[in-house]
Scaffold this motif. Structure first.
Motif, PDB file in Angstrom:
ATOM      1  N   PRO A 171     107.166  81.152 -11.762  1.00  0.00           N
ATOM      2  CA  PRO A 171     107.366  81.412 -13.113  1.00  0.00           C
ATOM      3  C   PRO A 171     106.796  83.404 -12.845  1.00  0.00           C
ATOM      4  CG  PRO A 171     106.139  79.580 -13.394  1.00  0.00           C
ATOM      5  CD  PRO A 171     107.022  79.650 -11.612  1.00  0.00           C
ATOM      6  N   HIS A 195      96.891  76.999 -17.878  1.00  0.00           N
ATOM      7  CA  HIS A 195      97.965  76.148 -16.907  1.00  0.00           C
ATOM      8  C   HIS A 195      97.620  77.086 -15.487  1.00  0.00           C
ATOM      9  CE1 HIS A 195      99.197  73.766 -20.715  1.00  0.00           C
ATOM     10  NE2 HIS A 195      99.246  74.623 -20.887  1.00  0.00           N
ATOM     11  N   ILE A 196      97.722  77.362 -15.587  1.00  0.00           N
ATOM     12  CA  ILE A 196      97.367  77.834 -13.853  1.00  0.00           C
ATOM     13  C   ILE A 196      95.902  77.672 -12.763  1.00  0.00           C
ATOM     14  CG2 ILE A 196      96.729  80.029 -12.801  1.00  0.00           C
ATOM     15  CD1 ILE A 196      99.557  80.352 -13.899  1.00  0.00           C
ATOM     16  N   GLN A 232     101.587  76.349 -10.923  1.00  0.00           N
ATOM     17  CA  GLN A 232     101.422  76.316 -12.413  1.00  0.00           C
ATOM     18  C   GLN A 232     101.819  74.905 -12.759  1.00  0.00           C
ATOM     19  OE1 GLN A 232     104.282  79.428 -15.317  1.00  0.00           O
ATOM     20  NE2 GLN A 232     104.783  77.400 -14.626  1.00  0.00           N
ATOM     21  N   ALA A 233     101.552  75.018 -13.950  1.00  0.00           N
ATOM     22  CA  ALA A 233     101.301  72.891 -14.435  1.00  0.00           C
ATOM     23  C   ALA A 233     102.783  73.275 -14.942  1.00  0.00           C
ATOM     24  CB  ALA A 233     100.694  73.470 -15.852  1.00  0.00           C
ATOM     25  N   LEU A 234     103.711  72.310 -14.608  1.00  0.00           N
ATOM     26  CA  LEU A 234     104.748  72.015 -14.404  1.00  0.00           C
ATOM     27  C   LEU A 234     105.593  71.157 -16.104  1.00  0.00           C
ATOM     28  CD1 LEU A 234     106.258  71.397 -10.775  1.00  0.00           C
ATOM     29  CD2 LEU A 234     106.147  73.426 -12.345  1.00  0.00           C
TER      30      LEU A 234
END
Lengths: 390, 86
Positions: B8, B54-55, B81-83
């Motif tokens: 992202p 979310h990082i 980064q979280a999915l």
């Protein structure tokens, strides 16, 4: 009145321009372009695909600068800018952000920029932004670098006025409805969910609540000085002493000479009520207003009452309301129209537009008399704004 | 040192997965990364210098929680980064 007549005439002239709708969604932004008759619409996009776009605005002062408030589900918030009506985009060098606090103190963090408002006509590169949690920010370079409006963000009453996280919307507390009085660049209004309506007469240096007459039924005292939940506040551009708001607790009108809000939604049909998110003003007639009611009973479904969507219009400042549902689903239409997702153009007759959380865009070329769906299956729609194309 | 960029954020790095940046601490490294790729830092670090929710950032395979972690030029920084989501 001569001045208003001249302004009305100017607004009709502008209405000969071609029109576009700027549609902000949970998964990106779209532009719907109309032909000259507003009968045919072409959907282009998505832009910023995958981004949560809360607002996309064209600068009416130059007709080509656009700003987009965006974030993703996982990345931080930012603002994108275009100076050629969306052909090219550049990210703001300094997006809206609260100042860093000293180590060990808890500082505020912008979760997302929710609202964008172009500044006064005398201040060409000025814009304002409202954020979640509640913050007011200003740019003087067309959206490249943003700074906090400290007079509000650091006001001694900020914490009391804004409440806490629990006082916000399910998507967080928001500062919205940033309004610049067209007759005075120093005169600003904001709406906060929660918090209420506030006013500044010195370009944001100081603020005062403007909620007298407005109910806040969710408090033990339903008439507090602040803490209200205005969903959308509008000022009439040709009669800037007239304000309207669609509030959590009804539809209100204020004539500044009267000094307090008058609930005009009590004249709506009882079975419909006067709860909703958006409110749209006629560009030339301060007595004409549209709303899009939603179900605010029990646990607040926030969908069209009875599954029968309709706009309602008043042409006498809220004394009477007429239902407008021609073309809309007669049943099983469970629309939710968010506070930024309904708007009007400057044509005569006025064109009205709204987007639903189900991803449909509806249009009326005749002030709500008949509705037509002009785009389907878009992502959840957060905002719809008109843009006159030169 | 080597910095690995998640999908992202690759719009900032011309779609490059692996880039170079310098710094004696993670804070300095992120500042250098932002100089090279303007805007990238604020998308993952908030205005209070906290790593966004979310990082995740790993240095040589170890997750770090603050920006004052010392670094050497031989270190490898992995930004994740979280999915989750929908």
């Amino acid at each position: 009145m001569a001045t208003i007549s001249k302004q009305k005439s100017a607004m009709r002239t502008a209405a000969t321009d071609k029109l576009a709708l700027l549609v902000a969604t949970r998964k990106g932004a779209f532009i719907l372009k109309a032909d000259g008759s507003r009968r045919k619409w072409e959907t282009t996009g998505p832009m910023f695909f995958g981004h949560v776009v809360h607002h996309m605005m064209l600068d009416p002062r130059d007709g080509r600068t656009m700003l987009v408030a965006a974030r993703t589900g996982h990345l931080g918030p930012t603002v994108f800018r275009s100076t050629d009506f969306g052909a090219n985009w550049k990210e703001a060098a300094q997006p809206p952000a609260f100042p860093k606090v000293p180590e060990g103190k808890k500082g505020r963090v912008v979760d997302h920029t929710f609202w964008l408002t172009p500044g006064h006509s005398s201040e060409p590169n000025v814009w304002y932004a409202g954020t979640s949690p509640q913050g007011l920010f200003r740019t003087e370079d067309g959206g490249d670098t943003w700074g906090p409006v400290a007079g509000f963000n650091d006001h001694p009453m900020y914490t009391k006025w804004t409440g806490g996280e629990q006082d916000g919307t399910p998507d967080g507390p928001k500062l919205h409805s940033v309004i610049v009085d067209p007759s005075d660049a120093n005169h600003l209004y904001i709406g906060m969910s929660s918090g209420g309506v506030f006013e500044s007469v010195d370009k944001g240096a100081d603020w005062k609540p403007l909620n007298a007459g407005c109910r806040a039924d969710f408090f033990p005292d339903p008439h507090p000085e602040y803490g209200h939940d205005p969903h959308c506040v509008k000022l009439h551009p040709l009669a800037p002493h007239i304000l309207y708001q669609q509030n959590h607790c009804g539809i209100y009108r204020m004539d500044r000479s009267a000094g307090s809000w008058e609930r005009i939604g009590t004249n709506m049909p009882k079975e419909i009520g006067d709860i909703g998110f958006p409110i749209v003003l006629h560009p030339r007639d301060p007595a004409t207003v549209w709303v899009f009611p939603m179900d605010g009973t029990s646990v607040w479904p926030r969908t069209s009452p009875g599954g029968k969507p309709a706009s309602y219009v008043t042409r006498d400042s809220g004394q009477t309301w007429q239902r407008q549902d021609q073309g809309l689903p007669a049943s099983q239409g469970w629309f939710t129209v968010k506070r930024q997702a309904m708007t009007g153009d400057a044509h005569d007759p006025v064109g009205l537009y709204f987007g639903t959380t189900g991803g449909d865009v509806w249009a009326s070329r005749n002030e709500g008399a008949k509705w037509t769906c002009i785009a389907r299956h878009l992502p959840e729609i957060y905002a719809v704004e008109t843009a006159a194309l030169a | 040192m080597k910095v690995l960029i998640p999908d992202p954020l690759r719009s900032y790095t011309s779609e490059r997965r692996e880039v170079q940046a310098d710094g004696a601490t993670l804070s300095e490294l992120l500042a250098d990364l932002d100089r090279r790729y303007p805007g990238i830092r604020f998308r993952m670090i908030d205005e209070q210098d906290a790593i966004r929710r979310h990082i995740r950032i790993f240095v040589n395979g170890e997750q770090v929680s603050g920006l004052q972690v010392p670094l050497t030029s031989a270190d490898e920084v992995f930004i994740v980064q979280a999915l989750s989501g929908g």
